[in-house]
Design a protein around this motif. Sequence first.
Motif, PDB file in Angstrom:
ATOM      1  N   ALA A   1      55.988  24.195 -33.899  1.00  0.00           N
ATOM      2  CA  ALA A   1      54.754  23.512 -33.494  1.00  0.00           C
ATOM      3  C   ALA A   1      54.060  22.862 -34.686  1.00  0.00           C
ATOM      4  N   VAL A   2      54.036  23.562 -35.815  1.00  0.00           N
ATOM      5  CA  VAL A   2      53.419  23.001 -37.021  1.00  0.00           C
ATOM      6  C   VAL A   2      54.118  21.704 -37.425  1.00  0.00           C
ATOM      7  N   VAL A   3      55.444  21.727 -37.466  1.00  0.00           N
ATOM      8  CA  VAL A   3      56.193  20.544 -37.901  1.00  0.00           C
ATOM      9  C   VAL A   3      56.038  19.398 -36.904  1.00  0.00           C
ATOM     10  N   ARG A   4      56.078  19.705 -35.627  1.00  0.00           N
ATOM     11  CA  ARG A   4      55.950  18.628 -34.641  1.00  0.00           C
ATOM     12  C   ARG A   4      54.568  17.991 -34.688  1.00  0.00           C
TER      13      ARG A   4
ATOM     14  N   ARG B   1      42.157  13.854 -40.536  1.00  0.00           N
ATOM     15  CA  ARG B   1      41.950  15.302 -40.576  1.00  0.00           C
ATOM     16  C   ARG B   1      43.155  16.022 -41.182  1.00  0.00           C
ATOM     17  N   VAL B   2      44.357  15.590 -40.815  1.00  0.00           N
ATOM     18  CA  VAL B   2      45.548  16.204 -41.396  1.00  0.00           C
ATOM     19  C   VAL B   2      45.605  15.952 -42.895  1.00  0.00           C
ATOM     20  N   HIS B   3      45.287  14.726 -43.319  1.00  0.00           N
ATOM     21  CA  HIS B   3      45.309  14.397 -44.746  1.00  0.00           C
ATOM     22  C   HIS B   3      44.288  15.231 -45.512  1.00  0.00           C
ATOM     23  N   ARG B   4      43.097  15.392 -44.968  1.00  0.00           N
ATOM     24  CA  ARG B   4      42.064  16.197 -45.640  1.00  0.00           C
ATOM     25  C   ARG B   4      42.538  17.632 -45.814  1.00  0.00           C
ATOM     26  N   TRP B   5      43.149  18.165 -44.783  1.00  0.00           N
ATOM     27  CA  TRP B   5      43.630  19.551 -44.844  1.00  0.00           C
ATOM     28  C   TRP B   5      44.784  19.706 -45.835  1.00  0.00           C
ATOM     29  N   GLU B   6      45.733  18.799 -45.798  1.00  0.00           N
ATOM     30  CA  GLU B   6      46.882  18.883 -46.702  1.00  0.00           C
ATOM     31  C   GLU B   6      46.502  18.658 -48.155  1.00  0.00           C
ATOM     32  N   SER B   7      45.354  18.060 -48.386  1.00  0.00           N
ATOM     33  CA  SER B   7      44.908  17.838 -49.759  1.00  0.00           C
ATOM     34  C   SER B   7      44.413  19.126 -50.414  1.00  0.00           C
TER      35      SER B   7
ATOM     36  N   GLN C   1      56.354  24.030 -42.976  1.00  0.00           N
ATOM     37  CA  GLN C   1      55.622  22.906 -43.550  1.00  0.00           C
ATOM     38  C   GLN C   1      56.109  22.588 -44.958  1.00  0.00           C
ATOM     39  N   LEU C   2      56.377  23.622 -45.756  1.00  0.00           N
ATOM     40  CA  LEU C   2      56.881  23.388 -47.103  1.00  0.00           C
ATOM     41  C   LEU C   2      58.256  22.739 -47.074  1.00  0.00           C
ATOM     42  N   LEU C   3      59.094  23.128 -46.116  1.00  0.00           N
ATOM     43  CA  LEU C   3      60.375  22.443 -45.959  1.00  0.00           C
ATOM     44  C   LEU C   3      60.162  20.962 -45.672  1.00  0.00           C
ATOM     45  N   LEU C   4      59.246  20.674 -44.795  1.00  0.00           N
ATOM     46  CA  LEU C   4      58.945  19.297 -44.439  1.00  0.00           C
ATOM     47  C   LEU C   4      58.506  18.503 -45.663  1.00  0.00           C
TER      48      LEU C   4
ATOM     49  N   VAL D   1      57.164  30.940 -49.731  1.00  0.00           N
ATOM     50  CA  VAL D   1      55.723  30.997 -49.502  1.00  0.00           C
ATOM     51  C   VAL D   1      55.149  32.176 -50.283  1.00  0.00           C
ATOM     52  N   ARG D   2      54.116  31.902 -51.056  1.00  0.00           N
ATOM     53  CA  ARG D   2      53.357  32.963 -51.732  1.00  0.00           C
ATOM     54  C   ARG D   2      51.945  32.939 -51.168  1.00  0.00           C
ATOM     55  N   ASP D   3      51.527  34.052 -50.635  1.00  0.00           N
ATOM     56  CA  ASP D   3      50.285  34.109 -49.876  1.00  0.00           C
ATOM     57  C   ASP D   3      49.065  34.135 -50.789  1.00  0.00           C
ATOM     58  N   ALA D   4      47.975  33.557 -50.296  1.00  0.00           N
ATOM     59  CA  ALA D   4      46.722  33.544 -51.060  1.00  0.00           C
ATOM     60  C   ALA D   4      46.008  34.884 -51.036  1.00  0.00           C
ATOM     61  N   GLY D   5      46.396  35.769 -50.126  1.00  0.00           N
ATOM     62  CA  GLY D   5      45.841  37.110 -50.126  1.00  0.00           C
ATOM     63  C   GLY D   5      44.549  37.281 -49.359  1.00  0.00           C
ATOM     64  N   PHE D   6      44.261  36.394 -48.422  1.00  0.00           N
ATOM     65  CA  PHE D   6      43.032  36.535 -47.638  1.00  0.00           C
ATOM     66  C   PHE D   6      43.140  37.652 -46.601  1.00  0.00           C
TER      67      PHE D   6
END
Length: 226
Positions: free
Chosen positions: A39-42, A59-65, A162-165, A202-207
């Motif tokens: 779903a994320v990739v699509r 919105r996607v660009h703002r988030w990916e930044s 997403q990182l693969l993409l 993936v290395r998690d931010a720890g939230f």
Amino acid sequence: MRATDDPFDEPPWAMQLVVRAEKAAPPAHGAVCAAAATAVVRLLTDPRATDPEGEWHARVHRWESGRIRKVTRRARGVRWPEVQALPGVTVDRDGAQVRAFVPGPVADVPPELARLQVAGLDLADDEEPKPPPEPPYAVIALNPEVPMTTGKAAAQSGHAAQLLLMQAAGADVAAWVEGGALVHIARDLPWRRCVEHAAVAVRDAGFTEVPPGTMTAIAWIVTGRD
């Protein structure tokens, strides 16, 4: 290739993921993770997101930044059809239904999503692993040394896809996306050996749930050319 979420992105934005989890027939853990990743990739490859004139692009660009934060929620009963009206992409995989929504500020989540529970989604897996689909597909392996709820694992699977993409070889990614961005959640793999050969990690931010910097998932694409 490795990536770490940026903990200094303010104000925080996130992509919301909603899992349909009916009490009578809950989906399997692995199926939820696979559906979430697809779903994320699509969503990210939808023309509404990729076209600079598309309604989702800004919105996607703002988030990916910033950091690629994701929040997993669960819905059942009437709550599931309610959220279908919000902008996003739904994927149905092996009995699991997950919808990825266009990212937005964490502090300004639509009420249809805000009323859905975040914590506590922890589902059982199928007794027997599902066979992979026909290539091309992405393999995602979750760290067997790191306990994670289904909600957390689904978000980490979405990160890996997403990182693969973003980072894997262009021709392989193009074939994978064109084929539907299918995902296989691998089980019982030699984790430490696979880490050395994975395309992304993936290395998690720890939230939530795990310490900062924890490697939660790895991924690579199977093309079928080998």
